[in-house]
Design an enzyme around this catalytic site. Structure first.
Site, PDB file in Angstrom:
ATOM      1  N   CYS A 156      -2.958   8.854   3.425  1.00  0.00           N
ATOM      2  CA  CYS A 156      -2.615   8.325   2.098  1.00  0.00           C
ATOM      3  C   CYS A 156      -3.759   8.541   1.107  1.00  0.00           C
ATOM      4  O   CYS A 156      -3.550   8.568  -0.099  1.00  0.00           O
ATOM      5  CB  CYS A 156      -2.307   6.844   2.205  1.00  0.00           C
ATOM      6  SG  CYS A 156      -3.602   5.936   3.055  1.00  0.00           S
ATOM      7  N   GLU A 169       0.889  -1.166   0.000  1.00  0.00           N
ATOM      8  CA  GLU A 169       0.000   0.000   0.000  1.00  0.00           C
ATOM      9  C   GLU A 169       0.921   1.207   0.000  1.00  0.00           C
ATOM     10  O   GLU A 169       1.572   1.492   1.003  1.00  0.00           O
ATOM     11  CB  GLU A 169      -0.861   0.012   1.270  1.00  0.00           C
ATOM     12  CG  GLU A 169      -1.769  -1.182   1.434  1.00  0.00           C
ATOM     13  CD  GLU A 169      -2.939  -1.160   0.475  1.00  0.00           C
ATOM     14  OE1 GLU A 169      -3.344  -0.081   0.027  1.00  0.00           O
ATOM     15  OE2 GLU A 169      -3.439  -2.254   0.138  1.00  0.00           O
TER      16      GLU A 169
HETATM   17  P1  NAP Z   1       8.339   4.974   4.638  1.00  0.00           P
HETATM   18  O1  NAP Z   1       9.450   5.882   4.965  1.00  0.00           O
HETATM   19  O2  NAP Z   1       8.393   4.228   3.366  1.00  0.00           O
HETATM   20  O3  NAP Z   1       8.242   3.972   5.863  1.00  0.00           O
HETATM   21  C1  NAP Z   1       7.251   3.004   5.931  1.00  0.00           C
HETATM   22  C2  NAP Z   1       7.699   1.872   6.810  1.00  0.00           C
HETATM   23  O4  NAP Z   1       8.784   1.177   6.182  1.00  0.00           O
HETATM   24  C3  NAP Z   1       8.235   2.320   8.166  1.00  0.00           C
HETATM   25  O5  NAP Z   1       7.822   1.406   9.143  1.00  0.00           O
HETATM   26  C4  NAP Z   1       9.725   2.268   7.975  1.00  0.00           C
HETATM   27  O6  NAP Z   1      10.417   2.120   9.181  1.00  0.00           O
HETATM   28  C5  NAP Z   1       9.850   1.041   7.108  1.00  0.00           C
HETATM   29  N1  NAP Z   1      11.090   0.911   6.374  1.00  0.00           N
HETATM   30  C6  NAP Z   1      11.871   1.892   5.861  1.00  0.00           C
HETATM   31  N2  NAP Z   1      12.935   1.336   5.216  1.00  0.00           N
HETATM   32  C7  NAP Z   1      12.805  -0.009   5.333  1.00  0.00           C
HETATM   33  C8  NAP Z   1      13.587  -1.119   4.889  1.00  0.00           C
HETATM   34  N3  NAP Z   1      14.704  -0.965   4.188  1.00  0.00           N
HETATM   35  N4  NAP Z   1      13.157  -2.360   5.205  1.00  0.00           N
HETATM   36  C9  NAP Z   1      12.017  -2.558   5.904  1.00  0.00           C
HETATM   37  N5  NAP Z   1      11.259  -1.535   6.360  1.00  0.00           N
HETATM   38  C10 NAP Z   1      11.635  -0.283   6.071  1.00  0.00           C
HETATM   39  O7  NAP Z   1       6.946   5.731   4.671  1.00  0.00           O
HETATM   40  P2  NAP Z   1       6.397   6.736   5.794  1.00  0.00           P
HETATM   41  O8  NAP Z   1       7.139   8.011   5.669  1.00  0.00           O
HETATM   42  O9  NAP Z   1       6.334   6.086   7.137  1.00  0.00           O
HETATM   43  O10 NAP Z   1       4.890   6.914   5.348  1.00  0.00           O
HETATM   44  C11 NAP Z   1       4.453   7.904   4.478  1.00  0.00           C
HETATM   45  C12 NAP Z   1       4.081   7.314   3.148  1.00  0.00           C
HETATM   46  O11 NAP Z   1       3.207   6.210   3.309  1.00  0.00           O
HETATM   47  C13 NAP Z   1       3.340   8.298   2.271  1.00  0.00           C
HETATM   48  O12 NAP Z   1       3.895   8.300   1.000  1.00  0.00           O
HETATM   49  C14 NAP Z   1       1.915   7.757   2.242  1.00  0.00           C
HETATM   50  O13 NAP Z   1       1.209   8.059   1.056  1.00  0.00           O
HETATM   51  C15 NAP Z   1       2.104   6.307   2.415  1.00  0.00           C
HETATM   52  N6  NAP Z   1       0.932   5.693   3.040  1.00  0.00           N
HETATM   53  C16 NAP Z   1       0.165   4.838   2.295  1.00  0.00           C
HETATM   54  C17 NAP Z   1      -0.947   4.234   2.870  1.00  0.00           C
HETATM   55  C18 NAP Z   1      -1.802   3.281   2.091  1.00  0.00           C
HETATM   56  O14 NAP Z   1      -2.678   2.649   2.685  1.00  0.00           O
HETATM   57  N7  NAP Z   1      -1.610   3.135   0.814  1.00  0.00           N
HETATM   58  C19 NAP Z   1      -1.287   4.508   4.187  1.00  0.00           C
HETATM   59  C20 NAP Z   1      -0.493   5.375   4.899  1.00  0.00           C
HETATM   60  C21 NAP Z   1       0.625   5.957   4.317  1.00  0.00           C
HETATM   61  P3  NAP Z   1      11.189   3.344   9.888  1.00  0.00           P
HETATM   62  O15 NAP Z   1      10.160   4.380  10.178  1.00  0.00           O
HETATM   63  O16 NAP Z   1      11.746   2.742  11.108  1.00  0.00           O
HETATM   64  O17 NAP Z   1      12.208   3.808   8.891  1.00  0.00           O
END
Ligand code: NAP
Length: 523
Positions: free
Chosen positions: A299, A260
């Site tokens: 999101c 997602e």
């Molecule tokens: P993110 O930086 O991609 O992080 C998401 C998750 O991935 C976090 O738990 C992060 O952990 C983890 N992560 C990062 N690098 C990783 C790796 N190499 N291996 C495994 N896990 C890893 O996204 P975010 O900033 O938290 O969220 C914002 C984004 O999410 C926005 O773009 C939004 O549109 C999207 N979003 C989508 C939905 C949906 O349902 N489609 C819902 C909510 C948000 P750490 O925080 O510890 O780095």
């Protein structure tokens, strides 16, 4: 929790803290340190083994109905102690309304799954997806699709920062009902909220040991432990998703990865709307709500607002007037309707993205560098004014740049036939709205844009009073989207439980297949 303590993780039956300094998590409103997050030194492989050997057999011994009962108990425990979660959410910048979307939305979703499972699944451990499909002339041989819990399978969820409770519960509930133990990895900036929610669920005593574990911090090596019986539900940015997709667990061992990701969701005002029609007001209200709830960190929030060119000025005026009434400040302070972004880093990212959008058009409301703040210090907290931009839909940036905050772009269209191609430029979205009372326009846009959307709301005077709004995914309906949105699918009622079960086509006699499906077989 000590202010500088490492946030504990729950692994192999006990709370354990990672070592080292960890990542500092600051209060979004005051800038004070809330906690530190580190998983250094934690034995993540042991957690996977614990889930496989302790959690999985314990859950497998229960029926769908018994597991649904557990999920209900978890939801009720969270509901009883939701004040604790609201208090922590305020530290992440969330007003009570924002916390409600996450916390009440989370346990409400779990309750819906529990109810759907008790009504729609058998009180058994196997689901027969279909009736007997005859494959021979005499009817003595055929097949049925049986859904079973993966043996020793583990569900890992990696969540985004914006929904620490809902994001966890909407994944946890269907996985538990399916009989799969969970390892939750919350996003670092709001891990302290998810941690408390996990603590509450564990303290409820409803869960068998090994059914729920929590890793706060990074998860190096976790994917090395995963394979074809396992499921990873990822929510977050497209960049992180791309990395995970390339892992050997996915490319070589067929780990099931559901993504997602982000999305440039649109709302379209129909050509039939004029400032005195109900749809005009509904469109503006929806836009302002989506820009300001959770400070636009959703999101599903409306990033692109398509309006008939003839109404651009009127929509700009009405939206600006409504945005001008939004008081920004500390959650709980007098009159505050919009809180802070999750942190100053996030605010700076949003400012940069808004600058790119403004460069493609012009800013019509708000100042990215200045905002009047109530009850907090504007320099220490991660506050940002709502920002409304107006741009030509032929520009690239509105269809590519996600400003994950209170930011949206108005895009005027001259010809209704342009709407579907403009929507498609988002490359796949989670949610869209068509706000119109013109059936021909609604049909053209919904059917034309359906393949680019996971969900589409048709909003008009007939359904407005009961509508749940553009940005709220409902557990009964599919949440996810094609293309840029990640190509995944969550929720959607029992589909979410089925997604955790393994489908096997079993062939044999009608009697043998009925016996395997758990149906009464004539002696
Ligand atoms: P993110 O930086 O991609 O992080 C998401 C998750 O991935 C976090 O738990 C992060 O952990 C983890 N992560 C990062 N690098 C990783 C790796 N190499 N291996 C495994 N896990 C890893 O996204 P975010 O900033 O938290 O969220 C914002 C984004 O999410 C926005 O773009 C939004 O549109 C999207 N979003 C989508 C939905 C949906 O349902 N489609 C819902 C909510 C948000 P750490 O925080 O510890 O780095």
């Amino acid at each position: 929790m000590n202010d500088t303590a490492i946030l504990p993780s729950y692994l192999v039956g006990s709370w354990q803290s990672g070592t080292g300094d960890g990542a500092e998590v600051k209060d979004a409103v005051t800038g004070e340190t809330v906690c530190r997050v580190s998983s250094a030194g934690l034995d993540i492989a042991a957690a996977v083994e614990h889930a496989r050997t302790v959690g999985a057999p314990a859950l497998a011994a229960l029926t769908f109905h018994e597991r649904a009962g557990i999920v209900k108990q978890l939801a009720l425990a969270l509901s009883e102690r939701k004040a604790e979660l609201y208090e922590l959410s305020a530290r992440a910048g969330a007003t009570a309304r924002d916390a409600g979307v996450d916390v009440d939305g989370g346990f409400g979703t779990a309750l819906v799954f529990s109810s759907l499972a008790r009504k729609g699944l058998p009180d058994a451990t196997v689901v027969a997806e279909d009736e007997f499909i005859g494959l021979g002339k005499e009817g003595s041989f055929g097949g049925r699709h049986l859904l079973t819990t993966p043996r020793g399978g583990v569900a890992v969820q990696i969540n985004a920062f914006n929904f620490p409770v809902w994001g966890m519960l909407e994944k946890l509930a269907p996985a538990l009902i399916a009989g799969v133990p969970n390892i939750v990895k919350p996003a670092t900036p709001t891990a302290y909220i998810a941690q408390r929610a996990v603590e509450i669920m564990l303290e409820s005593g409803a869960l068998p040991e090994g059914a729920l574990q929590l890793v706060c911090g990074s998860i190096p090596g976790l994917f090395d432990q995963l394979g074809g019986q396992d499921h990873v539900g990822f929510t977050g940015s497209a960049a992180t998703a791309a990395r995970l997709r390339g892992d050997a667990a996915v490319t070589q061992r067929s780990l099931h990865l559901n993504v997602e990701a982000d999305s440039l969701n649109a709302s379209v005002l129909g050509p039939d709307a004029t400032p005195d029609s109900p749809e005009f007001g509904l469109f503006v209200k929806g836009l302002v709500t989506e820009m300001t709830v959770k400070a636009g960190q959703k999101c599903t929030a409306i990033r692109r607002a398509l309006v008939p060119a003839a109404q651009l000025e009127a929509v700009t005026e009405a939206a600006s007037a409504a945005l001008g009434k939004v008081v920004v400040g500390a959650p709980g302070a007098e009159g505050v309707r919009m809180g802070a972004l999750v942190g100053t880093e996030q605010r700076d990212d949003v400012r940069a993205a808004a600058d790119r959008l403004a460069a493609a058009g012009r800013l019509v409301f708000g100042d990215p560098q200045q905002v009047a703040v109530v009850g907090a210090d504007a320099d220490r907290g991660a506050f940002l004014s709502p920002l409304l931009i107006s741009a030509d839909p032929q520009q690239v940036a509105p269809h590519e740049v996600e400003a994950f905050g209170p930011v949206s772009t108005l895009l005027p269209y001259a010809d209704p036939a342009d709407v579907v191609p403009i929507l498609a430029r988002g490359q796949g979205s989670l949610a869209g709205s068509v706000v119109s009372h013109d059936p021909d326009f609604v049909r053209e846009v919904v059917l034309g844009a359906a393949s680019h959307h996971g969900r589409i709301l048709v909003l008009d005077r007939d359904c407005a009073a009961e509508s749940t709004g553009h940005g709220i995914p409902m557990p009964q309906l599919v949440h996810g989207g094609p293309g840029r949105a990640g190509g995944g699918e969550e929720e959607g009622g029992l589909r979410a439980v089925h997604a955790h079960l393994h489908r096997t086509a079993v062939q044999g006699s009608p009697t043998a297949l009925a016996m395997l499906a758990g149906e009464d077989v004539p002696a």
